[in-house]
Design an enzyme around this catalytic site. Sequence first.
Site, short mmCIF file in Angstrom:
data_model
loop_
_atom_site.label_atom_id
_atom_site.label_comp_id
_atom_site.label_asym_id
_atom_site.label_seq_id
_atom_site.Cartn_x
_atom_site.Cartn_y
_atom_site.Cartn_z
N ASP A 49 -40.60 -3.91 -16.93
CA ASP A 49 -41.09 -2.55 -16.71
C ASP A 49 -42.23 -2.66 -15.69
OD1 ASP A 49 -42.46 -0.12 -16.77
OD2 ASP A 49 -42.05 0.23 -18.89
N TYR B 107 -45.86 0.12 -23.81
CA TYR B 107 -45.92 1.57 -23.81
C TYR B 107 -45.43 2.09 -25.17
CZ TYR B 107 -44.63 6.38 -22.91
OH TYR B 107 -44.50 7.74 -23.02
N LYS C 290 -44.83 8.17 -12.85
CA LYS C 290 -46.17 7.64 -12.68
C LYS C 290 -46.47 7.40 -11.19
CE LYS C 290 -45.89 7.91 -17.14
NZ LYS C 290 -45.62 6.77 -18.01
C1 LIG Z 1 -44.77 6.48 -19.07
C2 LIG Z 1 -44.18 5.16 -19.24
C3 LIG Z 1 -42.84 5.03 -19.66
C4 LIG Z 1 -41.99 6.22 -20.02
O1 LIG Z 1 -41.72 7.03 -18.91
P1 LIG Z 1 -41.48 8.62 -18.97
O2 LIG Z 1 -41.27 8.97 -17.55
O3 LIG Z 1 -42.71 9.24 -19.57
O4 LIG Z 1 -40.28 8.85 -19.84
C5 LIG Z 1 -42.33 3.75 -19.76
N1 LIG Z 1 -43.08 2.64 -19.47
C6 LIG Z 1 -44.35 2.75 -19.08
C7 LIG Z 1 -45.13 1.50 -18.77
C8 LIG Z 1 -44.96 4.01 -18.95
O5 LIG Z 1 -46.24 4.10 -18.58
#
Ligand SMILES: *Cc1c(COP(=O)(O)O)cnc(C)c1O
Length: 365
Positions: A170, A100, A195
């Site tokens: 993640d 990301y 997400k």
């Molecule tokens: C969007 C995203 C983030 C960051 O999250 P936010 O809620 O936008 O701060 C981190 N890792 C991945 C894989 C993401 O898609």
Amino acid sequence: MNYQTATELAQIGNRSDIQTGAVSAPIYLSTTFSHPALGQSTGYDYTRTKNPTRTILEEALANLEAGSQAIVTSSGMSAIQLVFNYFPAKSEFLVSRDLYGGSYRYFQELERQNASVFHYFEDFDSLKSQINEEITAVFLETPTNPLMQEVSITEAAKLAHQYHALLIVDNTFSTPLRQQPLKEGADIVVHSGTKFLSGHNDLLAGVVVAKEPEVGQRLAWLSNTTGPTLSSFDSWLFIRSLKTLKVRFEQQERNAQKIAAALENISPIEKVLYPGIGAMISFCVRDAAKIPEFLNRLNLITFAESLGGVETLITYPITQTHGDIPKELRESYGLTDHLLRLSIGIEDSQDLLKDLICGFQVFDE
Ligand SMILES: *Cc1c(COP(=O)(O)O)cnc(C)c1O
């Protein structure tokens, strides 16, 4: 008693308020809590430390990721920052090359400040060849954002532990419905709760889940100390959204499977990157010059960054989510101006396909 995931999700917060029987958990807006007497506490003192609405959410997320403790924060990035704050200054990390864009930007900043050192791996072999006793932790995405590269969490965890390093995953793309990294040996899981977990494009949140209680307690202590806290209203909205995670995700995934298969047969597309699970599809078009017109032609699918929500979005990573990765670097590992990323929603897949096919006509004009 442990129920199946769908049941656990739907029931989050129910029976939490014995006094009134509220089925939807109350939102405790109070920032402070009265003490019964000197040296006594109801369990709640101050909302940065602990809040009853947030506790319900954190317990549900710890359960969902099979961890001992979860901490929710105000964004995915604050969750990632909390995790990296756990390690001593000057630590060395080995992280996914495809990543990301915001995580990459943060790691670059830590390095610029001389706070930590980052090494990048492309696949398991490159992880294996770079790991050594100096590495404090491995941080990975699988599948990666946006190239959908996969690495075995089980193998990565075994390798990391051989070198006394922790494994951080993640898990934003797969969600605990498809992948539970802590069960496969990882030590810490992070999520952008913005997400799939919340899933409605209306809440910014982050999640950290630790396997071991000592790690979880230290992270909770750090969260109280630095204050990346999610508000009680947003905690409630997160609970409300999480109840439908399974039905949403399954519909999104079914749609994505149909759309990924259909994209394979569309001639302007050079390749489709879809790991077979989840609702994220990346694809490369042969003629990048037509992308602006293609995006203009879409009527249903929204051109926007972010992912995981009920509305289908299309993203152009090089100008949006991954805009901070230098061109030469991203092109060296395959993130080119030919790549688009879809986050499939819960709409009818036929409508989504019609919209895409209509858009793809610009490539033949
Ligand atoms: C969007 C995203 C983030 C960051 O999250 P936010 O809620 O936008 O701060 C981190 N890792 C991945 C894989 C993401 O898609």
